[in-house]
Design an enzyme around this catalytic site. Sequence first.
Site, PDB file in Angstrom:
ATOM      1  CG  ASP A   1      -2.420   1.021   1.395  1.00  0.00           C
ATOM      2  OD1 ASP A   1      -1.648   2.078   0.820  1.00  0.00           O
ATOM      3  OD2 ASP A   1      -3.031   0.729   2.016  1.00  0.00           O
TER       4      ASP A   1
ATOM      5  CG  ASP B   1       0.166   1.344   7.857  1.00  0.00           C
ATOM      6  OD1 ASP B   1      -0.911   0.707   6.728  1.00  0.00           O
ATOM      7  OD2 ASP B   1       0.180   2.377   7.511  1.00  0.00           O
TER       8      ASP B   1
ATOM      9  CG  ASP C   1      -2.575  -2.861   4.511  1.00  0.00           C
ATOM     10  OD1 ASP C   1      -3.113  -3.086   3.450  1.00  0.00           O
ATOM     11  OD2 ASP C   1      -2.475  -2.859   5.093  1.00  0.00           O
TER      12      ASP C   1
END
Length: 786
Positions: A304, A536, A540
């Site tokens: 990401d 994080d 995710d």
Amino acid sequence: MQEIKRYQSELQQGLTQSQIEERIAAHLHNEQPPRTTKSYRDIFRDNLFTLFNLINAILAGLIIYVGSYRNLLFLGVAISNLAIGIFQEIRAKRLLDRLAILNESRVEVVRDGKRVSIHLEEVVLDDIMVLHAGVQICSDAILCEGRLEVNESNVNGESDVIVKQPGDFLYSGSYILSGSAYARVEHVGEQNYATSILKDAKQLKKHKSELRDSINFIIKYIGIAIIPIGILLFLKQYYLLEYGFADAIIPTVSALIGMIPEGLVLLSSIALALGSIHLAKQHTLVRELYCIETLARVDTLCLDKTGTITKGAMQVETIVQFNESDVEAILARMLAVLEDDNSTAQAIRCYIEPAQEIPTALAAIPFSSERKYSAVSFEDGTYAMGAYEYISTAQDPMIVNQLRHYALQGSRVITLCHSTSLIQEQTLPRSWEVIAFIVLNDPIREEAPKTLGYFASQGVDIKIISGDHPLTVHKIAKRAGVLHADAYIDASTLREEELFDAAKQYSVFGRVSPQQKKQLIAALKQQGHTTAMIGDGVNDVMALKEADCSIALSQGSEAAKNIANLVLLDNNFKHMPFIVTEGRRVINNIQRAASLFLIKTIFSLLLSLLTLFLNSRYPFIPIQLTLISSLTVGIPSFFLALEPNHNRLKGNFMINVLSQALPAALSVVIYILLISAFTSICGYDDTVRSTMCVILTGVCSLTALQRVCVPFTRQRRILFYTLTLLFLLAVVFLKELFMIARLDWLSLFVCIGGSLAVMPFMTWLDHVLHRFEGIRKRIIEATQQD
């Protein structure tokens, strides 16, 4: 059993100090299973009590029994290896335990009327926990106030979003997707529903590892073969050849010592432990040792953009208004009710003045990565903020064009909308008026282009997977230097069956849901890629679980950190090149050194089998094999394991190792057969035969070492020539110690001639074996085509 007294304290008051002390005294606190690193007892047990150590001890006992004490030198080497292995594992454990303290999970509770953050082991029965998005629930609890959306996949394997209302049961191990709540702890420690399940899962679900599987395969089949071969060798030499008991025992012990790859497991453990120490010095906590191997094989890195390419410090740049509404006051009212704590909400809170008091809300929908919006209904209607296309089903072309304009600048745009209707059963109204855009920016990390450039140079493909607008993600990826950043797509337009082809075709994905992140990782794995995922957030977690290697940022959610194999403790993406190169260094060096160990194992095994059918004894005694293995395997493998070696891994570990070991091992066997024929024809005794075998086996092993050391560096050249000199000195000046006989001119000439022929002969064997491998592959391909 005595009934446990329960406390029903007020949610804003919590337990008192005396009640907490009473709970701790009664052992009603949330005791956790041991940390991921081994205990000192486990380190000593795993190093001491092994099959090969047991065999070594038995062999040493037999050598002592027959009084051939010089042949006990192999035991000294084994004990030294054991001590080094224990020392390095303890060193790695201490460092990793210190780092683990920095990454320990904490939980917020209410005690004596105050909110305090405590370690999860300090949670006691009836504590009041304060829960919010991103938190992993540490104890079974009853939801008392608030509303949560929870993922219980860690408990029941289902990744569906489950809504929890007051009175509902919250399972430990599940994690919160959105919402905030107070919950009373119902179970602690081993009484938690998920504790036994998660503990068993950690013990049974091992990280995928070719290295571990290959070493276990070698140990298993050598362990099966070694005992019956040893018994047959002794019986043959004692009964058929009619040697004395001592003369039958010594060569049998030598054969078995040769078959034991005594340093292979040790070397692997030391290399992995040192790798974890090196990573720890780069502020990276290794939670799964064998993930270092996976890192060496990674060819696709998914991430990401937030916190990796960008700094993760979201800031409101401006607010663009479309009417006279007091936008900041509306945002303050919404955030006072929602209590969202994601990076966008934090940035908006920093930009506006907080509400003086919490307003009365008729209904609220907290933000989640799946929905991509949050909303609150007040007396004057409903306000929603988030992704415009997820809030309003009727898209205004003018609004869409303006959003596109900001997205092309790399900005994140949150749309604030108003509706006169109210939220009904957690469903948004249909009609909306856009009030404002909240334009946010997250600066790109200075080191991101260099880091991404490194991966491109190493042939590692980068996939940016983000929930932001695809144009925003594309623009940031392009600025950061991501290859193929122009190949981007809006994942919300993709059907599930289209994700497999999209994973091949695109490098940048926007508007990705948490479920799609997982599906993209799964698609890449199905295509034969080895994947690593950096994340994080709670969004995710599913992708982190799916990836071959998962990496979390320390500033991320507890759920992400608890799932991850590695944690970047300083949240810095710049460590990733070092992490990958360290993984490659460790596994490349283990692979190189393993080939040296297997040379001895293979030729000892083949010679033992041949000795059973030939009218001769085993050609070595233990001390001679100790000389050869120490100078051509043990010492060089230790030094080679510490060298830099950052080449990307290719092929299968076992096949690579065997292809390097077989030419040398077969050379030894063929040479010994020729020597046996020569000494038999010329009438030489067993001591001359043994001496010639030692010399030519040493030369073959040193030649194999030379091949492994190519290309020579200064350190490798010094190592190789030093060990060659030591072998020569041992053969010339320590004849009595190593039972080396004096050779006449004919036998010496044969040894010199054989030594000169070793390199071309081994090269020819290597060529022949590669041709057979090529033929085998073509046959398999032809069979598959048919």
